[in-house]
Design a protein around this motif. Structure first.
Motif, mmCIF file in Angstrom:
data_model
loop_
_atom_site.group_PDB
_atom_site.id
_atom_site.type_symbol
_atom_site.label_atom_id
_atom_site.label_comp_id
_atom_site.label_asym_id
_atom_site.label_seq_id
_atom_site.Cartn_x
_atom_site.Cartn_y
_atom_site.Cartn_z
ATOM 1 N N SER A 3 16.835 -62.544 20.871
ATOM 2 C CA SER A 3 17.964 -61.697 21.246
ATOM 3 C C SER A 3 17.442 -60.478 21.982
ATOM 4 O O SER A 3 16.319 -60.051 21.775
ATOM 5 C CB SER A 3 18.753 -61.258 20.014
ATOM 6 O OG SER A 3 19.766 -60.341 20.375
ATOM 7 N N THR A 4 18.258 -59.907 22.859
ATOM 8 C CA THR A 4 17.849 -58.721 23.609
ATOM 9 C C THR A 4 18.616 -57.488 23.170
ATOM 10 O O THR A 4 18.462 -56.430 23.752
ATOM 11 C CB THR A 4 18.072 -58.942 25.123
ATOM 12 O OG1 THR A 4 19.439 -59.304 25.342
ATOM 13 C CG2 THR A 4 17.179 -60.053 25.643
ATOM 14 N N LYS A 5 19.454 -57.604 22.160
ATOM 15 C CA LYS A 5 20.231 -56.463 21.692
ATOM 16 C C LYS A 5 19.408 -55.664 20.692
ATOM 17 O O LYS A 5 18.907 -56.201 19.715
ATOM 18 C CB LYS A 5 21.540 -56.927 21.040
ATOM 19 C CG LYS A 5 22.491 -57.608 22.007
ATOM 20 C CD LYS A 5 23.773 -57.999 21.293
ATOM 21 C CE LYS A 5 24.786 -58.584 22.268
ATOM 22 N NZ LYS A 5 24.320 -59.837 22.872
ATOM 23 N N TRP A 6 19.285 -54.350 20.926
ATOM 24 C CA TRP A 6 18.462 -53.525 20.050
ATOM 25 C C TRP A 6 19.043 -53.435 18.652
ATOM 26 O O TRP A 6 18.337 -53.258 17.676
ATOM 27 C CB TRP A 6 18.273 -52.135 20.638
ATOM 28 C CG TRP A 6 19.541 -51.327 20.738
ATOM 29 C CD1 TRP A 6 20.393 -51.292 21.793
ATOM 30 C CD2 TRP A 6 20.095 -50.449 19.760
ATOM 31 N NE1 TRP A 6 21.457 -50.470 21.538
ATOM 32 C CE2 TRP A 6 21.293 -49.924 20.298
ATOM 33 C CE3 TRP A 6 19.695 -50.044 18.489
ATOM 34 C CZ2 TRP A 6 22.080 -49.023 19.603
ATOM 35 C CZ3 TRP A 6 20.484 -49.148 17.799
ATOM 36 C CH2 TRP A 6 21.656 -48.647 18.354
ATOM 37 N N TYR A 7 20.367 -53.558 18.554
ATOM 38 C CA TYR A 7 21.001 -53.407 17.256
ATOM 39 C C TYR A 7 21.093 -54.725 16.502
ATOM 40 O O TYR A 7 21.774 -54.809 15.485
ATOM 41 C CB TYR A 7 22.411 -52.831 17.433
ATOM 42 C CG TYR A 7 23.275 -53.585 18.419
ATOM 43 C CD1 TYR A 7 23.955 -54.729 18.043
ATOM 44 C CD2 TYR A 7 23.399 -53.147 19.734
ATOM 45 C CE1 TYR A 7 24.743 -55.425 18.940
ATOM 46 C CE2 TYR A 7 24.187 -53.829 20.643
ATOM 47 C CZ TYR A 7 24.852 -54.971 20.239
ATOM 48 O OH TYR A 7 25.618 -55.647 21.139
ATOM 49 N N VAL A 8 20.385 -55.764 16.982
ATOM 50 C CA VAL A 8 20.459 -57.061 16.320
ATOM 51 C C VAL A 8 19.834 -57.001 14.935
ATOM 52 O O VAL A 8 20.134 -57.824 14.077
ATOM 53 C CB VAL A 8 19.763 -58.138 17.179
ATOM 54 C CG1 VAL A 8 18.241 -57.961 17.153
ATOM 55 C CG2 VAL A 8 20.147 -59.536 16.720
ATOM 56 N N HIS A 9 18.987 -56.014 14.686
ATOM 57 C CA HIS A 9 18.368 -55.889 13.378
ATOM 58 C C HIS A 9 18.354 -54.433 12.948
ATOM 59 O O HIS A 9 18.052 -53.543 13.749
ATOM 60 C CB HIS A 9 16.939 -56.433 13.418
ATOM 61 C CG HIS A 9 16.401 -56.747 12.062
ATOM 62 N ND1 HIS A 9 15.823 -55.791 11.260
ATOM 63 C CD2 HIS A 9 16.376 -57.910 11.350
ATOM 64 C CE1 HIS A 9 15.443 -56.348 10.126
ATOM 65 N NE2 HIS A 9 15.782 -57.626 10.143
ATOM 66 N N PRO A 10 18.685 -54.145 11.678
ATOM 67 C CA PRO A 10 18.768 -52.760 11.221
ATOM 68 C C PRO A 10 17.458 -51.985 11.333
ATOM 69 O O PRO A 10 17.470 -50.765 11.479
ATOM 70 C CB PRO A 10 19.217 -52.885 9.759
ATOM 71 C CG PRO A 10 18.942 -54.296 9.366
ATOM 72 C CD PRO A 10 19.085 -55.098 10.611
ATOM 73 N N VAL A 11 16.309 -52.663 11.245
ATOM 74 C CA VAL A 11 15.024 -51.971 11.368
ATOM 75 C C VAL A 11 14.885 -51.334 12.750
ATOM 76 O O VAL A 11 14.491 -50.171 12.882
ATOM 77 C CB VAL A 11 13.857 -52.945 11.103
ATOM 78 C CG1 VAL A 11 12.525 -52.314 11.489
ATOM 79 C CG2 VAL A 11 13.841 -53.350 9.637
ATOM 80 N N ILE A 12 15.228 -52.086 13.800
ATOM 81 C CA ILE A 12 15.153 -51.547 15.154
ATOM 82 C C ILE A 12 16.168 -50.432 15.333
ATOM 83 O O ILE A 12 15.862 -49.375 15.907
ATOM 84 C CB ILE A 12 15.380 -52.665 16.194
ATOM 85 C CG1 ILE A 12 14.268 -53.703 16.101
ATOM 86 C CG2 ILE A 12 15.439 -52.076 17.603
ATOM 87 C CD1 ILE A 12 14.400 -54.847 17.080
ATOM 88 N N ALA A 13 17.374 -50.639 14.825
ATOM 89 C CA ALA A 13 18.420 -49.625 14.958
ATOM 90 C C ALA A 13 18.001 -48.321 14.278
ATOM 91 O O ALA A 13 18.208 -47.229 14.818
ATOM 92 C CB ALA A 13 19.725 -50.138 14.362
ATOM 93 N N THR A 14 17.386 -48.417 13.110
ATOM 94 C CA THR A 14 16.952 -47.218 12.394
ATOM 95 C C THR A 14 15.869 -46.482 13.173
ATOM 96 O O THR A 14 15.868 -45.248 13.248
ATOM 97 C CB THR A 14 16.426 -47.589 10.990
ATOM 98 O OG1 THR A 14 17.459 -48.269 10.274
ATOM 99 C CG2 THR A 14 16.014 -46.348 10.217
ATOM 100 N N GLY A 15 14.932 -47.226 13.742
ATOM 101 C CA GLY A 15 13.892 -46.601 14.557
ATOM 102 C C GLY A 15 14.469 -45.859 15.748
ATOM 103 O O GLY A 15 14.032 -44.743 16.087
ATOM 104 N N VAL A 16 15.456 -46.459 16.393
ATOM 105 C CA VAL A 16 16.110 -45.806 17.530
ATOM 106 C C VAL A 16 16.794 -44.513 17.092
ATOM 107 O O VAL A 16 16.681 -43.471 17.745
ATOM 108 C CB VAL A 16 17.131 -46.759 18.186
ATOM 109 C CG1 VAL A 16 17.994 -46.011 19.198
ATOM 110 C CG2 VAL A 16 16.417 -47.915 18.868
ATOM 111 N N VAL A 17 17.499 -44.567 15.964
ATOM 112 C CA VAL A 17 18.212 -43.384 15.467
ATOM 113 C C VAL A 17 17.231 -42.256 15.155
ATOM 114 O O VAL A 17 17.485 -41.086 15.484
ATOM 115 C CB VAL A 17 19.045 -43.747 14.214
ATOM 116 C CG1 VAL A 17 19.581 -42.485 13.541
ATOM 117 C CG2 VAL A 17 20.197 -44.665 14.599
#
Length: 277
Positions: A3-17
């Motif tokens: 997948s190419t969506k950054w929010y596909v996994h909470p770990v990536i989303a948390t890092g972005v935040v």
């Protein structure tokens, strides 16, 4: 689970935040010189967060090395990639805090005192002409490798899946395009919106956090990764990802506390011109 969506996994989303939060702090503190120095100075919040990200990532890659050997007890490209990355990231972590020179109050050896542009026990600030090894060589290499790994190859892989297969044969992975683009935008914004001689530290932290979360998402949870991850799709996997998100927030808190414990404020007061490099 490509997948190419950054929010596909909470770990990536948390890092972005967390990266966005740090950039927000730097922008909010642009008129508060003391606070901004506390954020960016040697042994400050950002530098300790970089160390923690690299140290944790090195530990996780070491775990993957052992896990790979247990799965296939032979030397192959995957094992060599994990072992090599463990050593490289571990070196980056130690270099970030000058091998604990200031924390342990160690006087740098004569070689580093004479040849290091900041008088530190590390390699990346060794003098190279009028500049340092970090600025003259490493930053350029990091930029080329980073753009290739985060943008060029992932974009090619969207049209040609064989590109991803080729990369993964060497034991590597490709991060989601959206996550990579957010990382690059944050780096660009930090250079445009933050006026400080050490604003480059922000980009380094964004990169450390980006790679920490995308490595975990790929190798441990299978995000944007074609091979079998450590954890499959299950309730335990979702719980583990939640726990890892909590660890990421804990890294932010630890970076804040370590910057105080290492005496960042006192360091600024005694070295008013420090950190121009």
């Amino acid at each position: 689970m490509a997948s190419t969506k950054w929010y596909v996994h909470p770990v990536i989303a948390t890092g972005v935040v967390i990266n966005v939060f740090i950039l927000g702090l730097a922008i909010a503190w642009h008129n508060d010189s003391a606070a901004l120095w506390r954020l960016l100075v040697e042994d400050g919040i950002v530098e300790w967060m970089q160390f923690l990200c690299f140290a944790l990532l090195a530990g996780l890659l070491g775990f993957l090395t052992v896990e790979q050997w247990q799965r296939e007890p032979k030397v192959n490209l995957q094992l060599l990639a994990f072992a090599g990355l463990t050593a490289l990231v571990g070196l980056a972590a130690l270099e970030e805090v000058s091998w604990f020179q200031r924390v342990l109050h160690i006087v740098p050896p004569e070689f580093f005192a004479q040849n290091n542009r900041q008088g530190e026990t590390n390699l990346h600030n060794l003098a190279l002409g009028k500049s340092s090894l970090h600025k003259a060589v490493l930053l350029k290499v990091i930029a080329i490798v980073g753009l290739t790994h985060n943008v060029i190859l992932p974009l090619l892989a969207r049209k040609r899946p064989a590109v991803r297969t080729f990369v993964e044969k060497f034991g590597l992975y490709l991060p989601p395009v959206s996550a990579s683009l957010i990382y690059i935008v944050l780096v660009a914004l930090s250079h445009v919106l933050v006026d400080h001689p050490r604003k480059g530290e922000l980009g380094e932290l964004f990169g450390a956090m980006h790679y920490l979360v995308t490595v975990v998402a790929a190798y441990f949870f299978g995000v944007n990764y074609g091979k079998k991850p450590v954890f499959g799709e299950s309730r335990d996997s979702r719980n583990l990802s939640t726990l890892f998100c909590m660890i990421l927030v804990f890294i932010l808190l630890c970076g804040w506390m370590l910057s105080a414990g290492a005496g960042a404020g006192a360091y600024i007061a005694s070295h008013p011109g420090f950190g121009a490099e």
